[in-house]
Write a protein that holds these residues in place. Structure first.
Motif, PDB file in Angstrom:
ATOM      1  N   ALA A 257      -1.577   2.088  17.658  1.00 40.50           N
ATOM      2  CA  ALA A 257      -0.866   3.292  17.228  1.00 40.50           C
ATOM      3  C   ALA A 257       0.387   2.867  16.481  1.00 40.50           C
ATOM      4  CB  ALA A 257      -0.490   4.151  18.427  1.00 40.50           C
ATOM      5  N   VAL A 258       0.593   3.409  15.275  1.00 37.00           N
ATOM      6  CA  VAL A 258       1.760   3.055  14.460  1.00 37.00           C
ATOM      7  C   VAL A 258       2.592   4.293  14.151  1.00 37.00           C
ATOM      8  CG1 VAL A 258       0.585   1.078  13.434  1.00 37.00           C
ATOM      9  CG2 VAL A 258       0.520   3.278  12.257  1.00 37.00           C
ATOM     10  N   ALA A 259       3.861   4.079  13.930  1.00 32.67           N
ATOM     11  CA  ALA A 259       4.784   5.191  13.692  1.00 32.67           C
ATOM     12  C   ALA A 259       4.561   5.849  12.335  1.00 32.67           C
ATOM     13  CB  ALA A 259       6.222   4.696  13.806  1.00 32.67           C
ATOM     14  N   ASP A 260       4.183   5.058  11.319  1.00 32.93           N
ATOM     15  CA  ASP A 260       4.042   5.574   9.956  1.00 32.93           C
ATOM     16  C   ASP A 260       2.906   4.809   9.289  1.00 32.93           C
ATOM     17  OD1 ASP A 260       4.233   6.128   7.226  1.00 32.93           O
ATOM     18  OD2 ASP A 260       6.408   6.283   7.254  1.00 32.93           O
ATOM     19  N   LEU A 261       1.732   5.424   9.206  1.00 33.48           N
ATOM     20  CA  LEU A 261       0.555   4.743   8.671  1.00 33.48           C
ATOM     21  C   LEU A 261       0.756   4.340   7.211  1.00 33.48           C
ATOM     22  CD1 LEU A 261      -2.237   3.933   9.787  1.00 33.48           C
ATOM     23  CD2 LEU A 261      -3.164   5.983   8.706  1.00 33.48           C
ATOM     24  N   GLY A 262       1.442   5.172   6.449  1.00 33.35           N
ATOM     25  CA  GLY A 262       1.710   4.841   5.049  1.00 33.35           C
ATOM     26  C   GLY A 262       2.556   3.591   4.921  1.00 33.35           C
ATOM     27  N   ALA A 263       3.571   3.479   5.772  1.00 30.13           N
ATOM     28  CA  ALA A 263       4.428   2.289   5.750  1.00 30.13           C
ATOM     29  C   ALA A 263       3.639   1.058   6.158  1.00 30.13           C
ATOM     30  CB  ALA A 263       5.625   2.494   6.673  1.00 30.13           C
ATOM     31  N   THR A 264       2.751   1.197   7.124  1.00 30.74           N
ATOM     32  CA  THR A 264       1.909   0.072   7.544  1.00 30.74           C
ATOM     33  C   THR A 264       1.017  -0.383   6.402  1.00 30.74           C
ATOM     34  OG1 THR A 264       1.870   0.930   9.811  1.00 30.74           O
ATOM     35  CG2 THR A 264       0.218  -0.709   9.240  1.00 30.74           C
ATOM     36  N   GLU A 265       0.440   0.580   5.673  1.00 32.59           N
ATOM     37  CA  GLU A 265      -0.419   0.216   4.551  1.00 32.59           C
ATOM     38  C   GLU A 265       0.374  -0.494   3.460  1.00 32.59           C
ATOM     39  OE1 GLU A 265      -4.038   1.985   1.871  1.00 32.59           O
ATOM     40  OE2 GLU A 265      -2.518   3.401   2.580  1.00 32.59           O
ATOM     41  N   ARG A 266       1.589  -0.046   3.185  1.00 30.10           N
ATOM     42  CA  ARG A 266       2.403  -0.707   2.163  1.00 30.10           C
ATOM     43  C   ARG A 266       2.706  -2.149   2.570  1.00 30.10           C
ATOM     44  NH1 ARG A 266       4.534   4.552   2.044  1.00 30.10           N
ATOM     45  NH2 ARG A 266       6.261   4.052   3.451  1.00 30.10           N
ATOM     46  N   LEU A 267       2.932  -2.378   3.855  1.00 34.98           N
ATOM     47  CA  LEU A 267       3.187  -3.744   4.324  1.00 34.98           C
ATOM     48  C   LEU A 267       1.943  -4.607   4.135  1.00 34.98           C
ATOM     49  CD1 LEU A 267       5.092  -4.947   7.425  1.00 34.98           C
ATOM     50  CD2 LEU A 267       2.766  -5.753   7.065  1.00 34.98           C
ATOM     51  N   LEU A 268       0.768  -4.063   4.463  1.00 34.76           N
ATOM     52  CA  LEU A 268      -0.469  -4.829   4.295  1.00 34.76           C
ATOM     53  C   LEU A 268      -0.692  -5.172   2.828  1.00 34.76           C
ATOM     54  CD1 LEU A 268      -2.894  -2.886   6.693  1.00 34.76           C
ATOM     55  CD2 LEU A 268      -1.645  -5.005   7.159  1.00 34.76           C
ATOM     56  N   VAL A 269      -0.427  -4.229   1.948  1.00 30.86           N
ATOM     57  CA  VAL A 269      -0.587  -4.466   0.512  1.00 30.86           C
ATOM     58  C   VAL A 269       0.376  -5.558   0.050  1.00 30.86           C
ATOM     59  CG1 VAL A 269      -0.303  -3.474  -1.784  1.00 30.86           C
ATOM     60  CG2 VAL A 269      -1.491  -2.172   0.002  1.00 30.86           C
ATOM     61  N   SER A 270       1.632  -5.459   0.449  1.00 33.39           N
ATOM     62  CA  SER A 270       2.639  -6.438   0.017  1.00 33.39           C
ATOM     63  C   SER A 270       2.346  -7.832   0.555  1.00 33.39           C
ATOM     64  CB  SER A 270       4.044  -5.993   0.455  1.00 33.39           C
ATOM     65  OG  SER A 270       4.172  -6.043   1.870  1.00 33.39           O
ATOM     66  N   SER A 271       1.665  -7.905   1.701  1.00 31.30           N
ATOM     67  CA  SER A 271       1.320  -9.204   2.285  1.00 31.30           C
ATOM     68  C   SER A 271      -0.025  -9.729   1.798  1.00 31.30           C
ATOM     69  CB  SER A 271       1.287  -9.101   3.816  1.00 31.30           C
ATOM     70  OG  SER A 271       2.559  -8.783   4.333  1.00 31.30           O
ATOM     71  N   GLY A 272      -0.718  -8.937   0.985  1.00 32.39           N
ATOM     72  CA  GLY A 272      -2.009  -9.358   0.478  1.00 32.39           C
ATOM     73  C   GLY A 272      -3.099  -9.378   1.535  1.00 32.39           C
ATOM     74  N   ILE A 273      -2.984  -8.492   2.524  1.00 31.39           N
ATOM     75  CA  ILE A 273      -3.955  -8.430   3.620  1.00 31.39           C
ATOM     76  C   ILE A 273      -5.130  -7.538   3.220  1.00 31.39           C
ATOM     77  CG2 ILE A 273      -4.365  -7.726   6.004  1.00 31.39           C
ATOM     78  CD1 ILE A 273      -2.563 -10.140   5.819  1.00 31.39           C
ATOM     79  N   LYS A 274      -6.330  -8.074   3.249  1.00 30.36           N
ATOM     80  CA  LYS A 274      -7.526  -7.297   2.940  1.00 30.36           C
ATOM     81  C   LYS A 274      -7.700  -6.200   3.982  1.00 30.36           C
ATOM     82  CE  LYS A 274     -12.565  -7.703   2.508  1.00 30.36           C
ATOM     83  NZ  LYS A 274     -13.731  -8.611   2.630  1.00 30.36           N
ATOM     84  N   HIS A 275      -7.910  -4.953   3.527  1.00 27.43           N
ATOM     85  CA  HIS A 275      -8.077  -3.834   4.446  1.00 27.43           C
ATOM     86  C   HIS A 275      -8.760  -2.683   3.717  1.00 27.43           C
ATOM     87  CE1 HIS A 275      -4.419  -2.793   2.224  1.00 27.43           C
ATOM     88  NE2 HIS A 275      -4.666  -1.531   2.539  1.00 27.43           N
ATOM     89  N   HIS A 276      -9.204  -1.686   4.468  1.00 26.50           N
ATOM     90  CA  HIS A 276      -9.739  -0.481   3.858  1.00 26.50           C
ATOM     91  C   HIS A 276      -9.416   0.718   4.735  1.00 26.50           C
ATOM     92  CE1 HIS A 276     -13.086  -1.943   6.457  1.00 26.50           C
ATOM     93  NE2 HIS A 276     -13.280  -0.651   6.713  1.00 26.50           N
TER      94      HIS A 276
END
Length: 300
Positions: A257-276
Motif C-alpha cells: 500500500a502506497v500513499a500516492d500511486l502517481g508519485a510511486t510510478e514517477r519514481l519507478l520511471v526515473s529509476s528505469g524500473i520495468k513495470h506496467h
C-alpha cells in the motif's frame, strides 16, 4: 503447559515478514534502493546467512537473505537447522533468487511448534538464536528469536514459520521506515498453487486459524494483511505477469500500500524500473535482488 488439539484454537497470527533469497546482499541493496526502499544495515546470523531488511511502518518487513559463509551454513544444516536447510533446498531447486517463506508473528513459538506437530504440518525442530542489530545512527543492540516451522508434505517450493521476538531491539527504526516510494504497509501476499483450497487450509493452520480465517475466494484474512492463493493461470490473468509452471505452493508476489500511486510510478520511471499498470496497480516483475513480483496499490 500441555499442548493438545483442544487448545490449538489460538488467536490468528499477523504477518510478520517475508523471506526473499538472493545471490548477494549487494544485489538486493541496489535493487531495493532503486525501487525507493530504505534498506537497513546488514544483519549477520550465527548459522552462515545474512540479511539486509526493509522495515515498514506497519511493523512488517522484507528479509532479503544471502549465504555469507557456506561452510558454517552446511554445518548448521547437519545440526538440524530448519531455516538454513529450507533456504538451501530452495536455492538448489530454484536458484539464488526468489520468495521462499512467509512468517507469522507469535508470542508463543513453543505453542505453535506443538500445534504444528499435532496438525501434522511441522517442518522440523524449533530454532532459537540471537544476532546483533544496528540502526542507521550506529546504535546497536541484540535481538533474539524463537522460530517454529510448518510445511506441507508436498510443498518443497515454500514454507512458513512463526517468529517470536524474545528480545526486541531497543533502537529507533523511524528513519528506516521512511521510504521514497511511499510504501506504508504490506497489504497482501499472493501465492500460486494447483490446489488453492488445499494450500489455503495449510496456511490457515500455520497462522493459527481455521475456517473463519479462510474465505471462499482463496483469501486468508490475517489481522494486518491478506494471503491470496490462486491458480497460476488466474495469477497471470490478474497481474499480467508469468507465474511459472505447475506447483503445489509457491509464493509469487507482495502487494504494498502506497500513499500516492502517481508519485510511486514517477519514481519507478526515473529509476528505469520495468513495470506496467494492471487493474489500477503498478506491477514490477521479479529481478535480481527482488525475488518476488512487487505490486503497488493506493493506500486508500
Amino acid at each position: 503447559m500441555m499442548h493438545t488439539a483442544a487448545n490449538m484454537q489460538r488467536p490468528v497470527h499477523p504477518l510478520d515478514h517475508i523471506v526473499l533469497p538472493t545471490a548477494t546482499l549487494e544485489s538486493a541493496e541496489a535493487r531495493l534502493a532503486a525501487l525507493g526502499f530504505t534498506v537497513a544495515p546488514r544483519g549477520v546470523h550465527p548459522f552462515g546467512t545474512e540479511n539486509c531488511c526493509v522495515y515498514l511502518v506497519d511493523g512488517t518487513f522484507l528479509e532479503p537473505l544471502a549465504v555469507a559463509d557456506a561452510e558454517v551454513a552446511a554445518q548448521a544444516i547437519m545440526a538440524g537447522n530448519v531455516f538454513v536447510a529450507r533456504d538451501h533446498m530452495y536455492r538448489e531447486d530454484h536458484g539464488a533468487e526468489g520468495f521462499s517463506a512467509i512468517v507469522f508473528g507469535t508470542d508463543d513459538a513453543d505453542h505453535d511448534h506443538h500445534a504444528y506437530v499435532e496438525a501434522g504440518i511441522s517442518a522440523g525442530e524449533k530454532l532459537d538464536f540471537s544476532r546483533p542489530f544496528t540502526d542507521r545512527s550506529g546504535k546497536s543492540d541484540t535481538v533474539s528469536f524463537r522460530l517454529a516451522f510448518a510445511s506441507g508434505r508436498d510443498t518443497p517450493d515454500a514454507f512458513v514459520f512463526a517468529c517470536q521476538r524474545i528480545n526486541a531491539p531497543k533502537v529507533d527504526r523511524a528513519a528506516l521506515q521512511a521510504h521514497a516510494n511511499g510504501v506504508a504497509a504490506i497489504r497482501g501476499i499472493v501465492a500460486v498453487s494447483d490446489d488453492p483450497a488445499g494450500q489455503q487450509a495449510l496456511l490457515a493452520k500455520a497462522a493459527g486459524g481455521g475456517k473463519a480465517l479462510a474465505l471462499p475466494n482463496g483469501q486468508l484474512a490475517l489481522p494486518n494483511a491478506d494471503v491470496l492463493v490462486m491458480r497460476p493461470d488466474e495469477f497471470e490473468a490478474k497481474f499480467a505477469i508469468g507465474a511459472g509452471g505447475r506447483t503445489a505452493l509457491r509464493f509469487a508476489a507482495v502487494i504494498f500500500a502506497v500513499a500516492d500511486l502517481g508519485a510511486t510510478e514517477r519514481l519507478l520511471v526515473s529509476s528505469g524500473i520495468k513495470h506496467h499498470l494492471q487493474g489500477g496497480r503498478l506491477v514490477v516483475p521479479p529481478a535480481p535482488g527482488q525475488g518476488a513480483a512487487f505490486i503497488f496499490e493506493d493506500l486508500k
